[in-house]
Write a protein that holds these residues in place. Sequence first.
Motif, PDB file in Angstrom:
ATOM      1  N   GLU A 123      39.799  46.930  43.330  1.00  0.00           N
ATOM      2  CA  GLU A 123      41.030  46.761  43.862  1.00  0.00           C
ATOM      3  C   GLU A 123      41.824  45.653  43.063  1.00  0.00           C
ATOM      4  O   GLU A 123      43.106  45.760  42.982  1.00  0.00           O
ATOM      5  CB  GLU A 123      40.819  46.122  45.200  1.00  0.00           C
ATOM      6  CG  GLU A 123      40.047  44.893  45.219  1.00  0.00           C
ATOM      7  CD  GLU A 123      40.400  44.121  46.732  1.00  0.00           C
ATOM      8  OE1 GLU A 123      41.223  44.598  47.662  1.00  0.00           O
ATOM      9  OE2 GLU A 123      39.670  43.315  46.831  1.00  0.00           O
ATOM     10  N   MET A 124      41.154  44.610  42.569  1.00  0.00           N
ATOM     11  CA  MET A 124      41.808  43.732  41.708  1.00  0.00           C
ATOM     12  C   MET A 124      42.400  44.448  40.371  1.00  0.00           C
ATOM     13  O   MET A 124      43.666  43.961  39.856  1.00  0.00           O
ATOM     14  CB  MET A 124      40.985  42.612  41.457  1.00  0.00           C
ATOM     15  CG  MET A 124      40.594  41.471  42.575  1.00  0.00           C
ATOM     16  SD  MET A 124      41.904  40.781  43.286  1.00  0.00           S
ATOM     17  CE  MET A 124      42.401  39.670  41.657  1.00  0.00           C
ATOM     18  N   ALA A 125      41.901  45.185  39.961  1.00  0.00           N
ATOM     19  CA  ALA A 125      42.204  45.808  38.687  1.00  0.00           C
ATOM     20  C   ALA A 125      43.472  46.621  39.127  1.00  0.00           C
ATOM     21  O   ALA A 125      44.581  46.744  38.294  1.00  0.00           O
ATOM     22  CB  ALA A 125      41.315  46.703  38.165  1.00  0.00           C
ATOM     23  N   ARG A 126      43.529  47.235  40.202  1.00  0.00           N
ATOM     24  CA  ARG A 126      44.719  48.314  40.646  1.00  0.00           C
ATOM     25  C   ARG A 126      45.835  47.190  40.959  1.00  0.00           C
ATOM     26  O   ARG A 126      46.949  47.421  40.657  1.00  0.00           O
ATOM     27  CB  ARG A 126      44.396  49.198  41.722  1.00  0.00           C
ATOM     28  CG  ARG A 126      43.684  50.403  41.450  1.00  0.00           C
ATOM     29  CD  ARG A 126      43.039  50.861  42.672  1.00  0.00           C
ATOM     30  NE  ARG A 126      44.125  51.246  43.485  1.00  0.00           N
ATOM     31  CZ  ARG A 126      44.473  52.440  44.155  1.00  0.00           C
ATOM     32  NH1 ARG A 126      43.590  53.441  43.647  1.00  0.00           N
ATOM     33  NH2 ARG A 126      45.269  52.660  45.142  1.00  0.00           N
ATOM     34  N   ALA A 127      45.573  46.122  41.490  1.00  0.00           N
ATOM     35  CA  ALA A 127      46.470  45.124  41.840  1.00  0.00           C
ATOM     36  C   ALA A 127      47.259  44.736  40.656  1.00  0.00           C
ATOM     37  O   ALA A 127      48.464  44.409  40.611  1.00  0.00           O
ATOM     38  CB  ALA A 127      45.899  43.887  42.463  1.00  0.00           C
ATOM     39  N   LEU A 128      46.432  44.686  39.566  1.00  0.00           N
ATOM     40  CA  LEU A 128      47.224  43.966  38.360  1.00  0.00           C
ATOM     41  C   LEU A 128      48.109  45.204  37.651  1.00  0.00           C
ATOM     42  O   LEU A 128      49.076  44.757  37.194  1.00  0.00           O
ATOM     43  CB  LEU A 128      46.187  43.625  37.408  1.00  0.00           C
ATOM     44  CG  LEU A 128      46.517  43.002  35.981  1.00  0.00           C
ATOM     45  CD1 LEU A 128      47.378  41.593  36.245  1.00  0.00           C
ATOM     46  CD2 LEU A 128      45.501  42.704  34.977  1.00  0.00           C
ATOM     47  N   LEU A 129      47.495  46.326  37.998  1.00  0.00           N
ATOM     48  CA  LEU A 129      48.559  47.326  37.392  1.00  0.00           C
ATOM     49  C   LEU A 129      49.808  47.640  38.239  1.00  0.00           C
ATOM     50  O   LEU A 129      50.536  48.375  37.865  1.00  0.00           O
ATOM     51  CB  LEU A 129      47.770  48.824  37.543  1.00  0.00           C
ATOM     52  CG  LEU A 129      46.835  48.979  36.454  1.00  0.00           C
ATOM     53  CD1 LEU A 129      45.863  50.247  36.672  1.00  0.00           C
ATOM     54  CD2 LEU A 129      47.722  49.282  35.089  1.00  0.00           C
ATOM     55  N   THR A 130      49.753  46.902  39.261  1.00  0.00           N
ATOM     56  CA  THR A 130      51.147  47.070  40.085  1.00  0.00           C
ATOM     57  C   THR A 130      52.194  46.145  39.851  1.00  0.00           C
ATOM     58  O   THR A 130      53.270  45.934  40.228  1.00  0.00           O
ATOM     59  CB  THR A 130      51.037  46.828  41.575  1.00  0.00           C
ATOM     60  OG1 THR A 130      50.430  45.465  41.780  1.00  0.00           O
ATOM     61  CG2 THR A 130      49.893  47.832  42.262  1.00  0.00           C
ATOM     62  N   ASP A 131      52.217  45.463  38.486  1.00  0.00           N
ATOM     63  CA  ASP A 131      53.188  44.866  37.736  1.00  0.00           C
ATOM     64  C   ASP A 131      53.681  43.764  38.795  1.00  0.00           C
ATOM     65  O   ASP A 131      54.866  43.466  38.903  1.00  0.00           O
ATOM     66  CB  ASP A 131      54.354  45.676  37.483  1.00  0.00           C
ATOM     67  CG  ASP A 131      55.402  45.197  36.543  1.00  0.00           C
ATOM     68  OD1 ASP A 131      54.890  43.961  35.935  1.00  0.00           O
ATOM     69  OD2 ASP A 131      56.234  45.455  36.244  1.00  0.00           O
ATOM     70  N   PRO A 132      52.838  42.868  39.344  1.00  0.00           N
ATOM     71  CA  PRO A 132      53.252  41.984  40.320  1.00  0.00           C
ATOM     72  C   PRO A 132      53.701  40.645  39.708  1.00  0.00           C
ATOM     73  O   PRO A 132      53.289  40.172  38.781  1.00  0.00           O
ATOM     74  CB  PRO A 132      51.748  41.867  40.946  1.00  0.00           C
ATOM     75  CG  PRO A 132      50.737  41.890  40.239  1.00  0.00           C
ATOM     76  CD  PRO A 132      51.211  42.936  39.073  1.00  0.00           C
ATOM     77  N   ASP A 133      54.524  40.019  40.490  1.00  0.00           N
ATOM     78  CA  ASP A 133      54.919  38.568  40.144  1.00  0.00           C
ATOM     79  C   ASP A 133      54.099  37.838  41.333  1.00  0.00           C
ATOM     80  O   ASP A 133      53.665  36.893  40.737  1.00  0.00           O
ATOM     81  CB  ASP A 133      56.431  38.572  40.506  1.00  0.00           C
ATOM     82  CG  ASP A 133      57.253  39.164  39.606  1.00  0.00           C
ATOM     83  OD1 ASP A 133      56.953  39.002  38.431  1.00  0.00           O
ATOM     84  OD2 ASP A 133      58.367  39.547  39.869  1.00  0.00           O
ATOM     85  N   VAL A 134      53.957  38.382  42.528  1.00  0.00           N
ATOM     86  CA  VAL A 134      53.157  37.848  43.567  1.00  0.00           C
ATOM     87  C   VAL A 134      52.092  38.660  43.966  1.00  0.00           C
ATOM     88  O   VAL A 134      52.522  39.808  44.226  1.00  0.00           O
ATOM     89  CB  VAL A 134      54.053  37.036  44.767  1.00  0.00           C
ATOM     90  CG1 VAL A 134      53.196  36.446  45.884  1.00  0.00           C
ATOM     91  CG2 VAL A 134      55.081  36.058  43.892  1.00  0.00           C
ATOM     92  N   LEU A 135      50.753  38.307  44.230  1.00  0.00           N
ATOM     93  CA  LEU A 135      49.702  39.111  44.794  1.00  0.00           C
ATOM     94  C   LEU A 135      49.433  38.416  46.253  1.00  0.00           C
ATOM     95  O   LEU A 135      49.022  37.147  46.225  1.00  0.00           O
ATOM     96  CB  LEU A 135      48.679  39.301  43.945  1.00  0.00           C
ATOM     97  CG  LEU A 135      48.693  39.900  42.478  1.00  0.00           C
ATOM     98  CD1 LEU A 135      48.968  38.921  41.569  1.00  0.00           C
ATOM     99  CD2 LEU A 135      47.695  40.815  42.179  1.00  0.00           C
TER     100      LEU A 135
END
Length: 325
Positions: free
Chosen positions: A233-245
């Motif tokens: 889940e954390m890896a996929r979160a990083l792939l969402t090009d986020p400014d804020v998580l």
Amino acid sequence: MSETDESAAGESPPVEETAADADGETAADVDEGASPTAGDRSVDGSSPDADLTALVEDDPDTHAGDDDGRYAPLEVEGLRKEFGGITAVDDVSFDVEEGTLTGLIGPNGAGKSTTFNLITGMLDPTEGTVRFNGEDITGLQPHEIANRGLARTFQIARELEEMTVLENMMLAPKGQIGESLWRSIMPVTRGSVREQETEQLERVWEVLDFFEIDHLADEYAGNLSGGQRKLLEMARALLTDPDVLLLDEPFAGVNPTLEKRLLEHIHELRERGYTFLIVEHDMDLIMNNCERVIVMHQGRILKDGTPAEIKESEEVIEAYLGGEV
């Protein structure tokens, strides 16, 4: 409203975990859709064993991360959510500064997850406004919000269990031209599709290396243990090009080794300019890792301050901490 989501383990037996994997069976997931870089920020996967500082390349123009000139990319003003005659969130206002790690705490029923759902478009507020990078995003669909750089994780795993880890990861980047059928089959555009997929695959492998789960790339997501799903889940979160998580209980059900590992990733990313808002029930974890803590109680903001200020607050101690921090 209950703040704790219950999740069940997948029907398939978990694959063998490493020493850093969790024994718990709870997991989380994120909205899908983007690349692992924000602006010019990129992931350098030169080696799976490389130090974390070498894996994320900072963009000083986009994410300065300095105290001077910090702004608040996320602004919440007067959020209210009613379910029939019940007010789950009542006039909640706060902001989250760039490059910070902010904790959102409170007992079950305090309104934390509902607030997350309102911010990320899972629910429409009865009243109030959410602004992200100066834009009013109130009422937008979750995928529209994620595409703007505001990503979240969930308490319950939402991986596509019959797809591999690698396939789950490849679904995340936004703007995939191969999603268009005619672009995929037309000779004049197929080359561009293949080129983009090659680039995305390289980024996916770099992020898998970053989280040390590249050895699970060909494993079906439904076979992962709870700890392995946390890493996914954390890896996929990083792939969402986020400014804020926005991370909703990212450490629930994980063992201390994996908790330490996830915290290392979060702190390294924060140092590189990423911004985090974390819901977590582990008080020590929040107090020891967050620069700022927002306490919710009965749908409202009870206290907003530094960990030291929260610990010294009689209101917090009496209403939430049971007399002791």
